[in-house]
Design an enzyme around this catalytic site. Structure first.
Site, short mmCIF file in Angstrom:
data_model
loop_
_atom_site.label_atom_id
_atom_site.label_comp_id
_atom_site.label_asym_id
_atom_site.label_seq_id
_atom_site.Cartn_x
_atom_site.Cartn_y
_atom_site.Cartn_z
N ASN A 11 0.87 -1.17 0.00
CA ASN A 11 0.00 0.00 0.00
C ASN A 11 0.91 1.22 0.00
OD1 ASN A 11 -1.78 2.06 0.52
ND2 ASN A 11 -2.32 1.39 2.59
N TRP A 12 1.06 1.82 -1.18
CA TRP A 12 1.99 2.95 -1.30
C TRP A 12 1.45 4.22 -0.65
CZ3 TRP A 12 4.16 2.82 -7.06
CH2 TRP A 12 4.83 1.59 -7.25
N LYS A 13 0.18 4.22 -0.31
CA LYS A 13 -0.47 5.42 0.24
C LYS A 13 -0.21 6.61 -0.71
CE LYS A 13 -0.24 3.37 4.76
NZ LYS A 13 -0.18 3.53 6.20
N HIS A 35 -9.63 1.29 4.71
CA HIS A 35 -8.36 1.48 5.43
C HIS A 35 -8.60 2.44 6.60
CE1 HIS A 35 -4.30 2.76 6.38
NE2 HIS A 35 -3.89 1.65 5.80
N GLU A 64 -7.02 4.86 7.68
CA GLU A 64 -6.84 6.29 7.35
C GLU A 64 -8.07 6.85 6.66
OE1 GLU A 64 -3.06 5.83 5.32
OE2 GLU A 64 -2.15 5.26 7.22
N GLU A 85 -5.60 -4.73 10.52
CA GLU A 85 -4.58 -3.72 10.73
C GLU A 85 -4.88 -2.96 12.02
OE1 GLU A 85 -2.44 -2.58 6.87
OE2 GLU A 85 -4.21 -1.32 7.01
N GLY A 96 2.24 2.43 10.78
CA GLY A 96 3.20 3.51 10.64
C GLY A 96 3.88 3.90 11.95
N SER A 112 3.20 -1.97 10.37
CA SER A 112 4.64 -2.01 10.62
C SER A 112 5.27 -3.37 10.32
CB SER A 112 4.96 -1.57 12.05
OG SER A 112 4.57 -0.21 12.24
N GLY A 135 2.77 -1.02 4.30
CA GLY A 135 2.80 0.40 3.98
C GLY A 135 4.23 0.86 3.74
N GLY A 136 4.83 1.44 4.76
CA GLY A 136 6.16 2.04 4.64
C GLY A 136 7.18 1.14 3.96
P1 PGA Z 1 2.68 0.41 7.67
O1 PGA Z 1 1.24 0.63 7.01
O2 PGA Z 1 3.23 -0.88 7.12
O3 PGA Z 1 3.47 1.61 7.25
O4 PGA Z 1 2.47 0.33 9.15
C1 PGA Z 1 0.36 -0.44 6.79
C2 PGA Z 1 -0.93 0.05 6.19
O5 PGA Z 1 -1.41 1.12 6.59
O6 PGA Z 1 -1.50 -0.60 5.30
#
Ligand code: PGA
Length: 256
Positions: A10-12, A96, A98, A168, A174, A213, A234-235
């Protein structure tokens, strides 16, 4: 375990045409090393077409969001599921945390987006997760049951034959803080149990991803949990070496 591993990036809201090209050229190396599992990238919508052209078949394409509408029309700024399909997407992330926290998506909205994704022929990756406060007050199962329950009520358990669930925990996204393997396994078993209460066969086949994470150095232990069938990353999905190491951990555990 007969379920295939799925490692989804997930590149956001990250990337640029030039940065994506570098990342994708690195991710595309030695495709045949990952034949026992599926790899997926979910770039920001404006990059879907160019990313699709660069993927070369070995990596699947997904989007991060879609409209809850199922027909084109006057919805400024929205993206229809059919448009994502046209650009080569197979998957789309819905709900998600967010989107839920920053853009006001409630359970009913997420349930409509899930249904809209399937109506377009996309596989929704339904994200569920509790906040730290909810976990500490012992409300995790109630929250997850409510989030999953809204989709089950709207689309029925049969819809999960063509859907993925991502657990999640909000406190792990994050933050560098991951669920322990025990927390991940217990929570995934709970989610699978929610499906199994309605249909054991579907429960057994639905892929449950863990997200929050996930990194190269914790992937193998999280992925080795019985009910963890992959990761939503994500990251670490923005760094080719990290993402490939997570994929290699899944491939090593894969029974295919
Ligand atoms: P993260 O994000 O790996 O940076 O914690 C995961 C996500 O939000 O899908």
């Amino acid at each position: 375990m007969s379920r295939r591993y799925l490692i989804a990036g997930n590149w956001k809201m990250n990337g640029s045409l030039s940065a994506n090209a570098v990342l994708l050229s690195e991710l595309s190396l030695q495709q045949d090393q990952y034949s026992g599992m599926d790899r997926l990238v979910c770039p920001p919508a404006p990059y879907l077409e160019s990313v699709e052209r660069q993927l070369g078949g070995g990596i699947l394409l997904g989007a991060q969001n879609l409209s809850d509408q199922t027909k084109a029309g006057a919805f400024t700024g929205e993206v229809l599921g059919d448009m994502l399909v046209e650009l080569g997407c197979r998957y789309v992330i819905v709900g998600h945390s967010e989107r839920r926290a920053l853009y006001g998506e409630d359970d009913a909205t997420v349930a409509r987006k899930f249904a809209a994704a399937q109506a377009a022929g996309l596989i929704p990756i339904l994200c569920v997760g509790e906040t730290l406060e909810e976990r500490e007050s012992g409300a995790t199962e109630a929250v997850l049951g409510r989030q999953l329950g809204a989709v089950l009520a709207a689309s029925g358990v049969g819809a999960f034959a063509k859907a993925v669930i991502a657990y999640e925990p909000v406190w792990a996204i994050g933050t560098g803080r991951t669920a322990t393997t025990e927390q991940a396994q217990t929570t995934h078993a709970f989610l699978r149990g929610q499906l199994a209460a309605q249909d054991a066969k579907i429960a057994n086949s639905t892929q449950l991803l863990y997200g929050g994470s996930v990194k190269a150095d914790n992937a193998a232990s999280l992925l080795s949990c019985d009910d963890v069938d992959g990761g939503l990353i994500g990251g670490a999905s923005l760094k080719a070496a990290e993402f490939l190491a997570i994929c290699a951990a899944a491939q090593a555990l894969s029974k295919n």
